[in-house]
Scaffold this motif. Structure first.
Motif, mmCIF file in Angstrom:
data_model
loop_
_atom_site.group_PDB
_atom_site.id
_atom_site.type_symbol
_atom_site.label_atom_id
_atom_site.label_comp_id
_atom_site.label_asym_id
_atom_site.label_seq_id
_atom_site.Cartn_x
_atom_site.Cartn_y
_atom_site.Cartn_z
ATOM 1 N N SER A 163 0.683 -1.236 0.221
ATOM 2 C CA SER A 163 -0.055 -0.089 0.138
ATOM 3 C C SER A 163 0.751 1.350 -0.035
ATOM 4 C CB SER A 163 -0.887 0.069 1.248
ATOM 5 O OG SER A 163 -1.880 -0.910 1.280
ATOM 6 N N MET A 164 0.493 2.166 -0.995
ATOM 7 C CA MET A 164 1.465 3.480 -0.766
ATOM 8 C C MET A 164 0.223 4.628 -0.321
ATOM 9 S SD MET A 164 4.325 2.963 -2.472
ATOM 10 C CE MET A 164 4.594 4.622 -3.122
ATOM 11 N N VAL A 165 0.673 5.427 0.650
ATOM 12 C CA VAL A 165 0.028 6.433 1.126
ATOM 13 C C VAL A 165 0.597 7.624 1.395
ATOM 14 C CG1 VAL A 165 -1.751 4.900 2.142
ATOM 15 C CG2 VAL A 165 0.207 5.660 3.684
ATOM 16 N N GLY A 166 -0.024 8.831 1.464
ATOM 17 C CA GLY A 166 0.665 10.156 1.761
ATOM 18 C C GLY A 166 -0.233 11.264 1.449
ATOM 19 N N THR A 167 0.372 12.548 1.660
ATOM 20 C CA THR A 167 -0.374 13.498 1.643
ATOM 21 C C THR A 167 -1.053 13.725 0.326
ATOM 22 O OG1 THR A 167 -0.118 16.060 1.876
ATOM 23 C CG2 THR A 167 1.644 14.892 0.857
ATOM 24 N N ARG A 168 -2.207 14.648 0.497
ATOM 25 C CA ARG A 168 -2.720 15.093 -0.774
ATOM 26 C C ARG A 168 -2.088 16.106 -1.507
ATOM 27 N NH1 ARG A 168 -9.271 13.745 -0.413
ATOM 28 N NH2 ARG A 168 -9.027 11.928 1.017
ATOM 29 N N LYS A 169 -1.187 16.873 -0.853
ATOM 30 C CA LYS A 169 -0.418 17.987 -1.442
ATOM 31 C C LYS A 169 1.025 17.678 -1.504
ATOM 32 C CE LYS A 169 -4.118 21.461 -0.208
ATOM 33 N NZ LYS A 169 -4.349 22.515 0.805
ATOM 34 N N PRO A 170 1.248 16.660 -2.338
ATOM 35 C CA PRO A 170 2.805 16.303 -2.198
ATOM 36 C C PRO A 170 3.750 17.702 -2.936
ATOM 37 C CG PRO A 170 1.629 15.301 -3.938
ATOM 38 C CD PRO A 170 0.631 16.026 -3.294
ATOM 39 N N THR A 171 5.042 17.443 -2.548
ATOM 40 C CA THR A 171 6.098 18.164 -3.268
ATOM 41 C C THR A 171 6.232 17.485 -4.304
ATOM 42 O OG1 THR A 171 7.763 17.268 -1.930
ATOM 43 C CG2 THR A 171 6.633 19.425 -0.781
ATOM 44 N N ALA A 172 7.244 18.264 -5.117
ATOM 45 C CA ALA A 172 7.918 17.722 -6.219
ATOM 46 C C ALA A 172 8.844 16.543 -5.905
ATOM 47 C CB ALA A 172 8.900 18.677 -7.012
ATOM 48 N N TYR A 173 9.378 16.529 -4.675
ATOM 49 C CA TYR A 173 10.337 15.392 -4.289
ATOM 50 C C TYR A 173 9.301 14.136 -3.865
ATOM 51 C CZ TYR A 173 12.601 12.969 -0.350
ATOM 52 O OH TYR A 173 13.143 11.862 0.580
ATOM 53 N N GLY A 174 8.119 14.581 -3.256
ATOM 54 C CA GLY A 174 7.238 13.491 -2.876
ATOM 55 C C GLY A 174 6.722 12.568 -4.121
ATOM 56 N N GLN A 175 6.335 13.620 -5.014
ATOM 57 C CA GLN A 175 5.853 12.786 -6.311
ATOM 58 C C GLN A 175 7.086 12.077 -6.968
ATOM 59 O OE1 GLN A 175 3.487 15.317 -9.063
ATOM 60 N NE2 GLN A 175 3.483 16.998 -7.563
ATOM 61 N N ALA A 176 8.405 12.338 -7.025
ATOM 62 C CA ALA A 176 9.448 11.932 -7.818
ATOM 63 C C ALA A 176 9.748 10.524 -7.086
ATOM 64 C CB ALA A 176 10.555 12.738 -7.908
ATOM 65 N N VAL A 177 9.799 10.585 -5.706
ATOM 66 C CA VAL A 177 9.970 9.514 -4.734
ATOM 67 C C VAL A 177 8.889 8.383 -5.028
ATOM 68 C CG1 VAL A 177 10.189 8.613 -2.509
ATOM 69 C CG2 VAL A 177 11.416 10.543 -3.005
ATOM 70 N N THR A 178 7.776 8.842 -5.012
ATOM 71 C CA THR A 178 6.509 7.925 -5.093
ATOM 72 C C THR A 178 6.845 6.984 -6.573
ATOM 73 O OG1 THR A 178 5.125 9.382 -3.825
ATOM 74 C CG2 THR A 178 4.106 7.640 -5.518
ATOM 75 N N GLU A 179 6.986 7.986 -7.632
ATOM 76 C CA GLU A 179 7.218 7.221 -8.831
ATOM 77 C C GLU A 179 8.249 6.338 -8.861
ATOM 78 O OE1 GLU A 179 7.595 10.871 -11.249
ATOM 79 O OE2 GLU A 179 5.360 11.178 -11.362
ATOM 80 N N ARG A 180 9.402 6.726 -8.103
ATOM 81 C CA ARG A 180 10.608 5.962 -8.261
ATOM 82 C C ARG A 180 10.419 4.397 -7.509
ATOM 83 N NH1 ARG A 180 16.035 7.373 -4.684
ATOM 84 N NH2 ARG A 180 16.536 5.124 -4.213
ATOM 85 N N ILE A 181 9.699 4.477 -6.483
ATOM 86 C CA ILE A 181 9.329 3.457 -5.549
ATOM 87 C C ILE A 181 8.524 2.500 -6.359
ATOM 88 C CG2 ILE A 181 8.001 2.479 -3.376
ATOM 89 C CD1 ILE A 181 8.527 4.995 -2.212
ATOM 90 N N VAL A 182 7.369 2.877 -7.037
ATOM 91 C CA VAL A 182 6.553 1.968 -7.826
ATOM 92 C C VAL A 182 7.624 1.410 -9.054
ATOM 93 C CG1 VAL A 182 4.635 1.950 -9.377
ATOM 94 C CG2 VAL A 182 4.647 3.256 -7.362
ATOM 95 N N GLU A 183 8.344 2.270 -9.683
ATOM 96 C CA GLU A 183 9.133 1.720 -10.729
ATOM 97 C C GLU A 183 9.929 0.510 -10.085
ATOM 98 O OE1 GLU A 183 12.364 3.232 -14.055
ATOM 99 O OE2 GLU A 183 11.777 4.485 -12.498
ATOM 100 N N GLU A 184 10.601 0.781 -8.895
ATOM 101 C CA GLU A 184 11.376 -0.414 -8.254
ATOM 102 C C GLU A 184 10.561 -1.514 -7.791
ATOM 103 O OE1 GLU A 184 13.082 1.956 -4.979
ATOM 104 O OE2 GLU A 184 14.972 2.417 -6.055
ATOM 105 N N LEU A 185 9.359 -1.294 -7.407
ATOM 106 C CA LEU A 185 8.389 -2.639 -7.320
ATOM 107 C C LEU A 185 8.364 -3.409 -8.352
ATOM 108 C CD1 LEU A 185 5.794 -0.772 -5.081
ATOM 109 C CD2 LEU A 185 7.710 -2.092 -4.308
#
Length: 372
Positions: free
Chosen positions: A119-141
């Motif tokens: 499960s991936m959860v987090g803020t509704r107002k992410p920073t550019a860092y948060g978006q980039a990290v999320t995309e990287r995590i999913v790519e690694e999965l």
């Protein structure tokens, strides 16, 4: 099957009869149909059934069955699967949770019991860092064939779903509304794409609006149906931290991505790490080591061989009991009944048989476990 669904759905519509009581009733009576057709005298003998619960079943059965017919027709029209907790397609991980929904409404093609679910959860107002990290995590999965679960909300949720779609991973959105009301509506196009390999899941009947109080309940499904909940960015007071707390209460793993100490949306994740409520996520290897995924194949093969071997030596109901005990190590008798979908009236003799066969041992407090 339609007849079975009728009684399953009706049972969930009885006023004042929650999930735990529903499972207890089914365990003692043998099936939802048997519960709704049971004479009051039989229901009164079930532990935990008081006058109020008794009236709810006896007086509410007819109306509940009529409402259930409407729900089943609508489910067929919208191609929604009705997953009662005894269904093989019901998420096994969620089934182990005491306050799991009795009935789920699922639309899509995902295997809700696939080997790896995060499960991936987090803020509704992410920073550019948060978006980039999320995309990287999913790519690694992707290399571990993971199903990504989130809440279809703005922010980290939709970034997770979108990244999963981009990388060909199944992704499931757990919503707080009915299947006929996708919220927010702006994400309907992603929900449509998710149907191809993933899907949309809810415990709310058709027509249910996404009222605020439904979101914490939605969060328990997100936490309960996965192996680990990864928090990317979160404020100190947020639904994301509630989801992390719920995952803790279910003895599920929680991971958090370290954040900028000057950012308000990193306060929650850094707090989880500082208080040891979450393990740190810096790369997918952290997740692999935390969940022992490197050993998963060997363990899966071992359990598969054991199950194949058991099929010749044990009855179908005995195998159900052994499967539950393999997953949870030990269980109290009532819990074992509903998790294995074996009526309480039959369970005692089956457990005694397994004890004689030397594979199960009785523990204090009506608990049972596999022999080492």
């Amino acid at each position: 099957m339609a007849d079975a669904h009728l009684y399953e759905v009706a049972l969930t519509l009885l006023p004042g009869i929650g999930g735990q009581l529903t499972r207890l009733l089914v365990s003692y009576c043998g099936s939802p149909k048997a519960v709704l057709e049971a004479p009051p005298g039989k229901l009164q003998k079930i532990p935990g059934i008081g006058p109020k619960s008794l009236r709810a079943v006896t007086d509410g059965a007819r109306q509940a069955l009529l409402e259930a017919e409407k729900i089943i027709r609508q489910a067929e029209e919208l191609q929604v699967k009705l997953l009662f907790y005894t269904s093989e397609d019901y998420p096994d991980r969620l089934k182990q949770v005491a306050d799991a929904p009795t009935l789920l409404y699922f639309k899509g093609k995902a295997d809700l019991n696939q080997q790896h679910i995060v499960s991936m959860v987090g803020t509704r107002k992410p920073t550019a860092y948060g978006q980039a990290v999320t995309e990287r995590i999913v790519e690694e999965l992707k290399q571990h064939h993971v199903m990504v679960v989130s809440g279809l909300a703005y922010g980290i949720d939709i970034v997770s779903h979108r990244a999963a779609l981009q990388h060909g991973l199944p992704t499931v959105g757990v919503i707080a509304s009915g299947q006929d009301i996708i919220y927010p509506s702006a994400h309907s196009r992603y929900a449509d794409k998710m149907m191809e390999r993933g899907g949309i899941l809810t415990e709310s009947p058709f027509g249910t609006k996404p009222d605020a109080h439904r979101f914490p309940a939605r969060n328990r499904i997100i936490a309960g149906m996965s192996d680990c909940t990864i928090v990317v960015e979160a404020a100190m007071k947020s639904g994301t931290l509630i989801t992390a707390d719920i995952a803790h209460s279910y003895d599920r793993e929680v991971m958090a991505v370290p954040g900028n100490i000057t950012s308000s949306v990193s306060e929650g994740t850094n707090y989880l790490l500082k208080t040891n409520k979450a393990a740190v996520y810096t790369s997918v290897q952290d997740l692999v080591e935390l969940l022992n995924w490197d050993l998963a194949h060997k363990q899966s093969q071992k359990q598969q061989n054991l199950t194949l071997f058991n099929q010749d030596e044990f009855s179908a109901d005995e195998l159900k009991i052994l499967k539950v005990l393999q997953q949870s190590q030990e269980e109290q008798m009532d819990n074992l009944s509903w998790k294995a979908q074996v009526p309480v009236s039959q369970l005692a003799s089956l457990l005694l048989s397994l004890e004689f066969k030397g594979v199960v041992k009785a523990l204090p407090g009506k608990r049972f476990s596999l022999l080492a």
